[in-house]
Design an enzyme around this catalytic site. Structure first.
Site, PDB file in Angstrom:
ATOM      1  N   ASP A 128       5.786   7.013  47.915  1.00  0.00           N
ATOM      2  CA  ASP A 128       5.830   7.345  49.336  1.00  0.00           C
ATOM      3  C   ASP A 128       5.327   8.753  49.620  1.00  0.00           C
ATOM      4  O   ASP A 128       4.737   9.002  50.667  1.00  0.00           O
ATOM      5  CB  ASP A 128       7.245   7.143  49.892  1.00  0.00           C
ATOM      6  N   ASP A 175      10.391   2.349  40.090  1.00  0.00           N
ATOM      7  CA  ASP A 175      11.738   2.315  40.660  1.00  0.00           C
ATOM      8  C   ASP A 175      11.923   1.225  41.706  1.00  0.00           C
ATOM      9  O   ASP A 175      13.057   0.907  42.069  1.00  0.00           O
ATOM     10  CB  ASP A 175      12.077   3.666  41.305  1.00  0.00           C
ATOM     11  N   GLY A 218      15.890   5.743  37.721  1.00  0.00           N
ATOM     12  CA  GLY A 218      16.317   5.425  39.078  1.00  0.00           C
ATOM     13  C   GLY A 218      17.167   6.544  39.659  1.00  0.00           C
ATOM     14  O   GLY A 218      18.366   6.391  39.822  1.00  0.00           O
ATOM     15  N   HIS A 307      11.274   7.654  29.196  1.00  0.00           N
ATOM     16  CA  HIS A 307       9.913   7.299  29.610  1.00  0.00           C
ATOM     17  C   HIS A 307       9.347   6.081  28.900  1.00  0.00           C
ATOM     18  O   HIS A 307       8.233   5.651  29.215  1.00  0.00           O
ATOM     19  CB  HIS A 307       8.973   8.500  29.418  1.00  0.00           C
ATOM     20  N   ARG A 310       8.253   3.555  31.373  1.00  0.00           N
ATOM     21  CA  ARG A 310       6.964   3.685  32.061  1.00  0.00           C
ATOM     22  C   ARG A 310       5.810   3.133  31.246  1.00  0.00           C
ATOM     23  O   ARG A 310       4.736   2.872  31.784  1.00  0.00           O
ATOM     24  CB  ARG A 310       6.661   5.157  32.347  1.00  0.00           C
ATOM     25  N   THR A 541      10.048 -25.145  34.929  1.00  0.00           N
ATOM     26  CA  THR A 541       9.026 -25.676  34.031  1.00  0.00           C
ATOM     27  C   THR A 541       7.923 -24.650  33.873  1.00  0.00           C
ATOM     28  O   THR A 541       7.563 -23.969  34.840  1.00  0.00           O
ATOM     29  CB  THR A 541       8.431 -26.984  34.571  1.00  0.00           C
ATOM     30  N   ASN A 544       4.658 -25.074  36.309  1.00  0.00           N
ATOM     31  CA  ASN A 544       4.689 -24.769  37.746  1.00  0.00           C
ATOM     32  C   ASN A 544       4.018 -25.887  38.556  1.00  0.00           C
ATOM     33  O   ASN A 544       3.243 -25.632  39.474  1.00  0.00           O
ATOM     34  CB  ASN A 544       4.005 -23.433  38.042  1.00  0.00           C
ATOM     35  N   ARG A 668     -15.418 -19.467  19.266  1.00  0.00           N
ATOM     36  CA  ARG A 668     -14.182 -19.797  18.563  1.00  0.00           C
ATOM     37  C   ARG A 668     -13.202 -20.469  19.523  1.00  0.00           C
ATOM     38  O   ARG A 668     -13.184 -20.185  20.715  1.00  0.00           O
ATOM     39  CB  ARG A 668     -13.530 -18.535  17.991  1.00  0.00           C
ATOM     40  N   HIS A 674       2.769 -24.881  21.590  1.00  0.00           N
ATOM     41  CA  HIS A 674       4.145 -24.768  22.058  1.00  0.00           C
ATOM     42  C   HIS A 674       4.691 -23.347  22.005  1.00  0.00           C
ATOM     43  O   HIS A 674       5.835 -23.116  22.442  1.00  0.00           O
ATOM     44  CB  HIS A 674       5.048 -25.709  21.267  1.00  0.00           C
TER      45      HIS A 674
END
Length: 789
Positions: A128, A175, A218, A307, A310, A541, A544, A668, A674
């Site tokens: 911000d 954050d 935070g 950190h 991050r 699932t 989707n 290739r 799975h």
């Protein structure tokens, strides 16, 4: 997190954007403030979308400082400037906090450097503070231009050419502290780093019966701590927006001692670095450790993640978010007029939206003001409904005792059941755990059905206790057992079991089979009175492919697993000769995994069933490969859905590429198999499963009160009593199964309309294919806000 209730105006969603539409314009992109994973994805998308539109695109290195210093800090970017960066953390163009830009003299220098290059469009990626600085720069621009003319540093002609500057913002912050978006770029990755650490700590803590206090970032926002607590089954969580009372030491010790008395071998406490009590006094991780060790005598350790949160490769979600936001930010800039206000590209549910920049900034600052004034209820409210729902769910799931008198059930005791149906997927266990504990809290008898409908037909039901689901949330697969089967041949036995156990409501967590099975159960109510109970499906699932949802549980975990494997495949080709990889994903006939994974890994194309392709399309890819490799590209990635085409198989494509590419490149195959169903669930799937199940439980109890009479007669017959609960667009909603049946291709087990298909044009553009872009962002206006979400 969202604090704005956004109502779309007539926007440009779905508008066609042609190649070279804005040829001749100049724009720049920069990252400012703290870095976050996913920024590179956004930078890549901005650059390539800008080039697609015909713009001259510049990098501004080192944020606002580079804008002021100019010279080598502002460089023109080309297509290859952003090659192979989507999987890298941080930002390749650097980021810095710049004091000089807070002075008008610094902004004047920045203006001169941009005007020299005819740059009048900026994409700012930051927090911000960075976005507020960009807005001030825009407001002062005409005065700065005039001042440069008066000083003789630019000509009047140059001033007339650059009368205004336009700003589009993307919020990059781990954050998730910006109001106006559900998620900021980098938050999901930070959560994954946190969960990797917490999962590792859990195993050692359990071995030695230890308590761990884990501090996460935070300073002013508790989102990371709160969601990490939900996703790790933490016993206690300290966040700045909802501080504990001043006697928190006694409350904490009572909670931890109670969990040990229930047989739990470890305790996890999550502390946000900005944690305080209700009087505003700081609570540090060391303070918490000392309280536990001194009062309970537990072997207690502190881990400060710092950190690490991050860093690392960005998650699939942050890669995709950066791509989507970056493209829409570029379009937004090009469509702005001198009267346009700066906007922020945000995500609301699953919808990309444009929201007024300063409206979001003001609301973000309002949260901090409420916290400074110790008005905690207002602070939580301003964070938005998503944050509030997280907090409410966390508080319920960590209750010490069930309610003596439950207002939701109004004193009645209901028998409710939960089962898994279909293939295993990440988030199944999280959903079951949440449903069990929320049910017990509301004084229900909760039954777990083992082995899907086969187990239900045999009466394999177990009444669950609170401790039965301890440590379930972080484990993949299905502890209940799950099978891909429909109840068609077992209907009578299923009804008999439900009647014998007097089940009043049923939750099914699973894939297409769960949706189809619930539909069949509801349609058999005329014949079997025991089926006249409320039932809800939570789609879970990796494919989707369930109608009525934008994102099924498990699909985020699967996409992350695919991205991890493709990243390694790409790395394996480093330094080798020119090579093409054809990578096969799961998904049945649904191309979601192939498409989203292709975008998130920077692949060049994705072959899917929903978008028909011919041998000529494959040969066109061969020509594009040859063209790219002549310009220095060493690698090309094709992702193919397993059922994309019965004849153009993965092996066929490899053979065609090998034949057409003789002497130019080798090919290739990699069939991922799975492994895509495995791995620990991501924080997204854990949290989503937890919240959806809690909401499903409340819904089913309300319906059980209405449809299940005290006399034992069940009367749930209407379509509203058989529903699917999921995120759909911008909201989480219950949708009747009969409505969804009209939207379903049952032959191929697919929804007829799939939202992610509009991302196909973005995939092609970012891979340098000649195509038309279809915008997805909805335009918002300041007057469209209703206050909070």
């Amino acid at each position: 997190m969202r604090t704005l209730s956004i109502v779309p105006t007539a926007g440009r969603e779905g508008a066609d954007i042609q190649r070279l539409l804005y040829k001749g314009r100049a724009m720049a992109v920069f990252t400012s403030g703290g870095d976050s994973s996913g920024m590179n994805s956004a930078v890549r998308s901005v650059v390539r979308m800008g080039l697609y539109l015909g713009c001259k695109v510049y990098f501004i290195y080192e944020g606002y400082q580079g804008m002021i210093d100019g010279n080598e800090y502002i460089k023109e970017a080309d297509w290859n400037s952003v090659s192979d960066i989507i999987q890298r953390g941080g930002t390749i163009i650097g980021s810095a906090r710049c004091k000089d830009f807070t002075d008008r003299s610094g902004r004047l220098k920045a203006c001169k450097n941009l005007v020299d290059r005819d740059i009048t469009n900026l994409v700012c990626i930051g927090g911000d503070g960075s976005l507020t600085g960009a807005n001030l720069f825009r407001q002062e621009w005409p005065e700065l231009i005039q001042e440069l003319v008066n000083q003789g540093k630019i000509t009047p002609e140059k001033a007339n050419k650059c009368p205004n500057i336009q700003i589009a913002g993307l919020v990059g912050s781990i954050d998730n502290d910006f109001c106006g978006t559900d998620m900021t770029i980098g938050t999901d990755t930070a959560l994954q780093r946190i969960m990797e650490a917490v999962d590792a700590v859990v195993s050692t803590a359990q071995s030695h019966q230890r308590a761990f206090v884990i501090e996460v970032m935070g300073r002013h926002c508790g989102y990371l701590a709160l969601v990490a607590a939900l996703a790790s089954e933490a016993d206690f969580c300290f966040i700045p927006e909802w501080p504990p009372p001043t006697n928190w030491r006694e409350i904490l010790c009572e909670k931890l001692a109670h969990s040990r008395s229930m047989g739990q071998r470890l305790n996890i406490v999550i502390v946000a670095e900005g944690a305080i009590d209700r009087e505003g006094h700081k609570i540090s991780s060391d303070m918490v450790r000392d309280v536990v060790a001194n009062n309970l005598g537990y072997d207690t350790r502190t881990t400060v993640l710092g950190h690490v949160q991050r860093g690392g490769n960005p998650s699939a979600f942050d890669r995709l978010l950066g791509c989507r936001m970056g493209a829409e930010a570029t379009i937004a800039l090009m469509e702005m007029t001198p009267e346009s206000e700066p906007c922020v590209i945000s995500i609301d549910g699953n919808q990309i939206v444009r929201v007024p920049l300063m409206e979001c900034v003001f609301r973000t600052k309002a949260v901090q003001k409420a916290m400074d004034e110790l008005d905690w209820e207002l602070a939580v409210k301003l964070r938005g409904r998503s944050f509030q729902r997280n907090l409410d769910t966390y508080r319920l799931l960590t209750k010490l005792h069930t309610r003596e008198k439950d207002n939701l059930s109004e004193g009645r005791v209901f028998n409710i059941a939960v089962m898994n149906v279909g293939a295993p997927a990440g988030g199944m266990n999280a959903a079951v755990r949440s449903f069990v504990r929320m049910g017990i809290y509301h004084r229900c008898n909760v039954y777990a059905i083992h082995n899907s409908f086969e187990g239900l037909a045999k009466g394999e039901l177990k009444q669950m206790n609170w401790s039965d689901v301890t440590n379930w949330v972080m484990v993949g697969g299905s502890y209940l057992g799950t099978q891909k089967q429909l109840p068609t041949k077992l209907m009578a036995k299923v009804a008999d079991t439900l009647e014998r156990f007097q089940i009043h409501a049923l939750l099914l967590v699973g894939g297409f089979e769960a949706f189809h099975s619930s539909l069949l159960l509801s349609r058999a109510r005329d014949q079997y009175p025991a089926l006249r109970i409320p039932m809800t499906v939570i789609p879970c699932t990796i494919s989707n492919n369930v109608p009525g949802t934008s994102c099924s549980l498990g699909s985020d975990t699967a996409v992350n697993e695919i991205c991890t494997m493709i990243d390694k495949i790409k790395q394996s080709a480093t330094g080798s000769k020119r090579r093409v990889f054809v990578i096969e994903t799961m998904g049945g006939y649904c191309g979601y995994l192939a498409t989203v994974a292709a975008i998130a890994t920077g692949a060049d194309n994705a072959y899917i069933f929903e978008e028909k392709f011919t041998v000529n399309d494959i040969k066109e890819d061969v020509n594009i490969i040859a063209s790219k490799m002549q310009k220095g590209v060493q690698r090309y990635l094709i992702v193919r859905n397993e059922c994309a085409n019965a004849n153009y198989t993965t092996t066929f494509i490899q053979q065609l590429f090998s034949e057409e590419g003789k002497g130019q490149f080798s090919t290739r195959i990699n069939v991922l198999g799975h492994a895509q169903q495995g791995g620990n669930p991501t924080p997204f799937d854990r949290n989503m499963g937890t919240k959806l199940a809690a909401r499903a439980l409340e819904h089913l109890i309300v319906q059980a009160k209405e449809y299940c009479l005290p006399t034992g007669e069940n009367q749930a017959m209407g379509p509203d009593s058989a529903t699917l609960l999921a995120l759909r667009g911008r909201r989480v909603v219950f949708t009747p199964l009969e409505e969804l049946a009209l939207e379903t291709d049952f032959e191929h087990r697919l929804p007829i309309d799939q939202w992610w298909m509009k991302l196909r044009s973005l995939l092609r553009i970012l891979a340098k294919h000649n195509t038309t872009y279809y915008t997805e962002a909805v335009q918002m206006g300041t007057g469209d806000y209703s206050g909070d979400s």
